[in-house]
Design a protein around this motif. Structure first.
Motif: not given
Length: 643
Positions: A103-126
């Motif tokens: 019903i109620k949210t404390p809107f802050t006026g703050v926008t947080r920005t993220y960038t997530l880039t997906l890449t692919e790796v063969d034979d990845y060492v975990g």
């Protein structure tokens, strides 16, 4: 881009909170926009101009966006935090642990920005030093970056797809997305996949607080590593001194997701002979992204540092592909203060069961002698809800000042939960479910079955004898945009009419395998379920059916447990309800990646005539055009349900 289009883009994508592209803000110095209060007043001016110059067609969408800006302006008189170690229940003026965030949210006026880039790796060492056949990483790491915000912030997250051939979409697990279904991130349902070299920005308000995770919703892709955690700071029902952050416990596979699924789905070559559809044990369990190599040298245990005499908040997440786990800490109890995104009255336990998708915020007192203690992860002895080639997954709880050595005391085996989660948790904000509307009738029942199609050489998990199969090229919301109610039967659509206030579902499991069931867009109420079978895989075992005469009286309607993921017992039943208050296309599915890939899901299209009134479905076009242009040249066609 024309002025009107810029205004519409800023307005409809909620970028008006900073609105750098909007004409009315162009002449405002950047430094002047840094104040939350000024940024909010600028936003209101931008909105006014957008109303005058643009042709926004939906009055309800307009009212919703305008209300958000007005609330932000009101909140912009900067609230002073009242959240202290001795009083975590308070957040800011007018907002605390008893505030109903629906019903109620404390809107802050703050926008947080993220960038997530997906890449692919063969034979990845975990992290354990072992090679994974194929990894798909977010910002070159597993898990992906932690998305962090405060209650009431806006999140703008751009996903960039640099995978070689796969599309993708990112789902924000447990986020309600009120009137914002278009940003739920489900390929074939709320959007077309993001094609290789494409990108998409997801935008949503943090109306909830607590702990969750995000992952791709494109076949079983997240089993290759496309997942990360979400932390939204807010009030808590107990005081604590130190927030230790997220602590994901995830299964890890050395094989590629595609190859594993192909064998899971092949009835002639199951991982367990004679058991079509059976999954493999996980290769390892990563705790906060790491663990030792269980079969040799390499890797390291995750460590969590406790400060003696202090109370710590630890945020447990199970973002696994298949494995349900039980966690315990030698010599310490855990006090649950939230399950999923729902704050609960404090509940202390020696161990906790987490099905796939489940989260617990727990407090732990560092009250033991300075030393090192095992954080143990165990599996059900039934072997019906996961197993691993790492027989003793663990992390180390290290008290500050302790020597650098492994703990000595292995602890004792925790309680056996038989693949079901606890339901003793009492939500702090109470709700009541209308008992009179529950009937247990056939039209409120979903039957789950395992089916082998010998002719197609495939294994299916079906709901009411139908395995879901979505169309990446034409998502469900595109049907809604076009006013087309002729949904393909294979999409398992259940339409919830505009006039309906509540949904009640009795899920009857006709198989011995438990399933972690997750609902998008809602927290559901757990009204009840059958007792867990101690050995559902034993010969001669069979279903326990819901009995209207005896079981209805045992259901809980007065402030029942609620969350967005819970276990459906093997050969048992589960009764859930949710309020029909969020227009959109919402999945209700098993969160074992192999099972939803084999079809275990239904799709609720909730209040369809309201959907285009509360969100801009025109946002579908750009990404879908890009996907449809790419799809004819996609060398890897959809191998499963698409989810």
């Amino acid at each position: 881009m024309g002025t009107k289009n810029r205004l519409q883009r800023a307005f409809l994508s909620a970028e008006y909170l900073v609105c750098p592209e909007v004409l009315c803000c162009a002449c405002v110095p950047a430094w002047y926009q840094q104040s939350v209060k000024m940024r909010s007043w600028i936003a209101l001016a931008c909105l006014t101009q957008a109303i005058i110059l643009s042709d926004v067609t939906s009055a309800s969408l307009l009212r919703r966006q305008e209300a958000e800006v007005e609330a932000t302006v009101e909140a912009a008189v900067e609230r002073k935090s009242c959240n202290t170690p001795n009083n975590r229940a308070c957040w800011t003026e007018g907002f605390d642990i008893n505030t109903d965030w629906e019903i109620k949210t404390p809107f802050t006026g703050v926008t947080r920005t993220y960038t997530l880039t997906l890449t692919e790796v063969d034979d990845y060492v975990g992290a354990d030093g072992r090679v994974k056949e194929k990894a798909m990483l977010i910002n070159d790491q597993f898990p992906g970056p932690v998305i962090t915000a405060d209650w009431g912030d806006r999140l703008n997250i751009t996903v960039v797809n640099k995978l070689r051939h796969n599309g993708t979409s990112i789902h924000w697990h447990g986020i309600r997305h009120l009137n914002n279904n278009i940003h739920d991130g489900v390929s074939g349902v709320t959007e077309c996949p993001i094609p290789p070299n494409g990108s998409k920005t997801y935008s949503f308000l943090a109306t909830q607080y607590g702990t969750s995770w995000y992952h791709s919703h494109y076949s079983s892709q997240y089993a290759n590593g496309v997942a990360g955690s979400i932390l939204i700071r807010g009030p808590a029902s107990l005081p604590y001194d130190i927030d230790l952050g997220v602590f994901p416990i995830s299964d890890w596979y050395y094989g590629s997701a595609d190859n594993i699924f192909a064998q899971v789905n092949d009835p002639t070559n199951p991982f367990i002979p004679g058991a079509p559809g059976s999954p493999p044990p996980s290769s390892n369990i990563f705790i906060n992204g790491t663990n030792i190599n269980p079969n040799g040298t390499g890797g390291a245990y995750a460590e969590v540092v406790f400060t003696p005499g202090k109370r710590h908040l630890l945020r447990l997440i199970n973002p696994s592909v298949d494995n349900a786990v039980t966690v315990s800490i030698v010599g310490h109890a855990m006090t649950v203060i939230a399950n999923d995104f729902v704050p609960v009255n404090a509940y202390t336990a020696k161990s906790l069961f987490l099905g796939v998708g489940a989260r617990y915020d727990v407090t732990i007192d560092a009250s033991q002698p300075v030393g090192n203690y095992w954080f143990n992860v165990t599996f059900s002895n039934t072997r019906a809800c996961g197993a691993s080639n790492n027989p003793f997954p663990a992390a180390i709880i290290k008290y500050a000042g302790a020597e650098d050595s492994n703990p000595k005391d292995p602890g004792v085996p925790p309680q056996e939960y038989f693949c079901v989660d606890q339901t003793e948790f009492v939500p702090i904000v109470p709700r009541t479910v209308p008992r009179s509307q529950f009937t247990g009738a056939d039209n409120q029942t979903l039957a789950v079955t395992l089916s082998v199609d010998a002719a197609a050489s495939k294994v299916f998990w079906k709901v009411n004898d139908s395995a879901i199969d979505v169309n990446w090229e034409k998502p469900t919301l595109e049907f809604v945009e076009q006013g087309n109610t002729s949904y393909p039967a294979r999409e398992n659509v259940i339409t919830i009419p505009d006039s309906s206030e509540w949904s009640f579902w009795l899920v009857q499991n006709l198989s011995p395998i438990p399933h972690p069931m997750h609902l998008h867009g809602h927290d559901f109420f757990i009204l009840g379920r059958s007792p867990a079978a101690e050995n559902p895989l034993a010969p001669g075992s069979g279903p326990t059916f819901f009995n209207k005469d005896t079981d209805i009286g045992a259901l809980k309607f007065d402030n029942p447990p609620r969350r967005d993921a819970t276990m459906l017992p093997g050969f048992g039943w589960l009764s859930v309800a949710f309020k029909n208050d969020n227009p959109g296309a919402w999945l209700f599915h098993c969160h074992v990646a192999w099972h939803v890939g084999q079809g275990l899901s239904v799709l609720f299209v909730e209040k369809p005539s309201e959907i285009p009134k509360v969100m801009d479905l025109g946002q579908l076009k750009q990404n879908c055009d890009a996907w449809r242009e790419y799809e004819p040249n996609n060398p890897f066609p959809k191998p499963d349900s698409g989810l």
